[in-house]
Design an enzyme around this catalytic site. Sequence first.
Site, PDB file in Angstrom:
ATOM      1  N   LYS A  65      17.130 -44.806 -15.890  1.00  0.00           N
ATOM      2  CA  LYS A  65      18.044 -44.803 -14.744  1.00  0.00           C
ATOM      3  C   LYS A  65      19.417 -44.218 -15.082  1.00  0.00           C
ATOM      4  O   LYS A  65      20.416 -44.501 -14.426  1.00  0.00           O
ATOM      5  CB  LYS A  65      18.217 -46.211 -14.131  1.00  0.00           C
ATOM      6  CG  LYS A  65      16.927 -46.970 -13.837  1.00  0.00           C
ATOM      7  CD  LYS A  65      15.902 -46.139 -13.080  1.00  0.00           C
ATOM      8  CE  LYS A  65      16.348 -45.755 -11.699  1.00  0.00           C
ATOM      9  NZ  LYS A  65      15.461 -44.749 -11.059  1.00  0.00           N
ATOM     10  N   ASN A  69      15.664 -37.662 -14.939  1.00  0.00           N
ATOM     11  CA  ASN A  69      15.017 -36.681 -14.069  1.00  0.00           C
ATOM     12  C   ASN A  69      15.976 -35.551 -13.703  1.00  0.00           C
ATOM     13  O   ASN A  69      15.566 -34.411 -13.528  1.00  0.00           O
ATOM     14  CB  ASN A  69      14.494 -37.364 -12.796  1.00  0.00           C
ATOM     15  CG  ASN A  69      13.215 -38.126 -13.067  1.00  0.00           C
ATOM     16  OD1 ASN A  69      12.161 -37.551 -13.269  1.00  0.00           O
ATOM     17  ND2 ASN A  69      13.324 -39.450 -13.108  1.00  0.00           N
ATOM     18  N   TRP A  70      17.241 -35.893 -13.596  1.00  0.00           N
ATOM     19  CA  TRP A  70      18.260 -34.887 -13.281  1.00  0.00           C
ATOM     20  C   TRP A  70      18.390 -33.878 -14.418  1.00  0.00           C
ATOM     21  O   TRP A  70      18.342 -32.665 -14.211  1.00  0.00           O
ATOM     22  CB  TRP A  70      19.588 -35.606 -13.043  1.00  0.00           C
ATOM     23  CG  TRP A  70      20.657 -34.780 -12.384  1.00  0.00           C
ATOM     24  CD1 TRP A  70      20.508 -33.570 -11.752  1.00  0.00           C
ATOM     25  CD2 TRP A  70      22.033 -35.122 -12.267  1.00  0.00           C
ATOM     26  NE1 TRP A  70      21.704 -33.151 -11.248  1.00  0.00           N
ATOM     27  CE2 TRP A  70      22.669 -34.091 -11.551  1.00  0.00           C
ATOM     28  CE3 TRP A  70      22.801 -36.215 -12.680  1.00  0.00           C
ATOM     29  CZ2 TRP A  70      24.028 -34.096 -11.250  1.00  0.00           C
ATOM     30  CZ3 TRP A  70      24.151 -36.228 -12.373  1.00  0.00           C
ATOM     31  CH2 TRP A  70      24.761 -35.184 -11.674  1.00  0.00           C
ATOM     32  N   HIS A 117      12.959 -42.255 -23.531  1.00  0.00           N
ATOM     33  CA  HIS A 117      13.896 -43.379 -23.377  1.00  0.00           C
ATOM     34  C   HIS A 117      13.945 -44.200 -24.666  1.00  0.00           C
ATOM     35  O   HIS A 117      14.455 -45.329 -24.666  1.00  0.00           O
ATOM     36  CB  HIS A 117      13.453 -44.293 -22.229  1.00  0.00           C
ATOM     37  CG  HIS A 117      13.422 -43.627 -20.892  1.00  0.00           C
ATOM     38  ND1 HIS A 117      14.452 -42.835 -20.427  1.00  0.00           N
ATOM     39  CD2 HIS A 117      12.480 -43.634 -19.906  1.00  0.00           C
ATOM     40  CE1 HIS A 117      14.150 -42.395 -19.209  1.00  0.00           C
ATOM     41  NE2 HIS A 117      12.968 -42.860 -18.884  1.00  0.00           N
ATOM     42  N   SER A 236      20.754 -27.924  -8.387  1.00  0.00           N
ATOM     43  CA  SER A 236      20.702 -29.176  -9.154  1.00  0.00           C
ATOM     44  C   SER A 236      21.598 -30.264  -8.590  1.00  0.00           C
ATOM     45  O   SER A 236      21.776 -31.304  -9.232  1.00  0.00           O
ATOM     46  CB  SER A 236      21.094 -28.917 -10.617  1.00  0.00           C
ATOM     47  OG  SER A 236      20.198 -28.017 -11.213  1.00  0.00           O
ATOM     48  N   PHE A 238      22.498 -33.480  -6.409  1.00  0.00           N
ATOM     49  CA  PHE A 238      21.647 -34.630  -6.108  1.00  0.00           C
ATOM     50  C   PHE A 238      20.954 -34.455  -4.756  1.00  0.00           C
ATOM     51  O   PHE A 238      19.779 -34.770  -4.590  1.00  0.00           O
ATOM     52  CB  PHE A 238      22.497 -35.904  -6.115  1.00  0.00           C
ATOM     53  CG  PHE A 238      21.696 -37.122  -6.424  1.00  0.00           C
ATOM     54  CD1 PHE A 238      21.401 -37.477  -7.730  1.00  0.00           C
ATOM     55  CD2 PHE A 238      21.183 -37.914  -5.410  1.00  0.00           C
ATOM     56  CE1 PHE A 238      20.639 -38.590  -8.026  1.00  0.00           C
ATOM     57  CE2 PHE A 238      20.416 -39.035  -5.688  1.00  0.00           C
ATOM     58  CZ  PHE A 238      20.150 -39.370  -7.003  1.00  0.00           C
ATOM     59  N   MET A 241      18.034 -31.969  -5.004  1.00  0.00           N
ATOM     60  CA  MET A 241      16.888 -32.558  -5.692  1.00  0.00           C
ATOM     61  C   MET A 241      16.193 -33.608  -4.819  1.00  0.00           C
ATOM     62  O   MET A 241      14.977 -33.694  -4.800  1.00  0.00           O
ATOM     63  CB  MET A 241      17.330 -33.168  -7.013  1.00  0.00           C
ATOM     64  CG  MET A 241      17.761 -32.101  -8.003  1.00  0.00           C
ATOM     65  SD  MET A 241      18.250 -32.821  -9.561  1.00  0.00           S
ATOM     66  CE  MET A 241      16.724 -33.524 -10.093  1.00  0.00           C
TER      67      MET A 241
END
Length: 302
Positions: A65, A69-70, A117, A236, A238, A241
Amino acid sequence: MADKSKFTEYIDKALEKSKETALSHLFFTYQGIAYPITMCTSETFQALDTFEARHDDIVLASYPKCGSNWILHIVSLIYAVSKKKYKYPEFPVLECGDSEKYQRMKGFPSPRILATHLHYDKLPGSIFKNKAKILVIFRNPTDTAVSFFHFHNDVPDIPSYGSWDELFRQFMKGQVSWGSYFDFAINWNKHLDGDNVKFILYEDLKENLAAGIKQIPEFLGFFLTGEQIQTNSVQSTFQAMRAKSQDTHGAVGPFLFRKGEVGDWKNLFSEIQNQEMDEKFKECLAGTSLGAKLKYESYCQG
């Protein structure tokens, strides 16, 4: 970005498994850290020890989190405009999947983009031995905790927390997927100044996406024109996306790209919880290189 069928197929299977899983049974512990049984297995972790990294692998490391993904999207686009379209022949999170995936990955073309992660000391030794490039993305702990809560409680098939207070307690104890944010941070703190490591702050990307994107190809060793950086920035954001999230990530997409705001924690944290987070941050990261880089006073206080 990804080969949709492979990427969403894996996510769909994990969601299917989640349907039958109660929150109390969601985690298993491997080497002292909690992982979700819907995405990880002990057999995969054992096989991961033998993973052979390449010098030109790109490792994107983050706590869950915090923008994984970004950053995956940004790096994929950088390769798309500079070289060729990038596809993921496997679900890109290194520790997720079946134990045979590392054998299959031997046949994948370079460069391989690998998200993870994992804490620094849980990564396969070959990543350091072969000097793969590592981008480490961090986000402030307050917004990270809130994002965890919404992800669990908004996605229909994932086990929910009874309340924000319950998630906060578990987050502070490190009893969430991939363990403690603070242990992850302490573990990475000592290694952020390595030659092959680049630190990126989620909040800096939010503030000036083009400037953040510009640093990445420089670190990876190639050049993008100002126009290419601008194109990547537009694609890119937010909002951009989120608009494509159903196509790129399947049913879970809109939940992965929920708000992405800085300061959303103020909507949930009580004053006492904020004080508890301040104390925890001070105890774990005050005076450290990473503590300064996170700009905690700016983003997590007041």
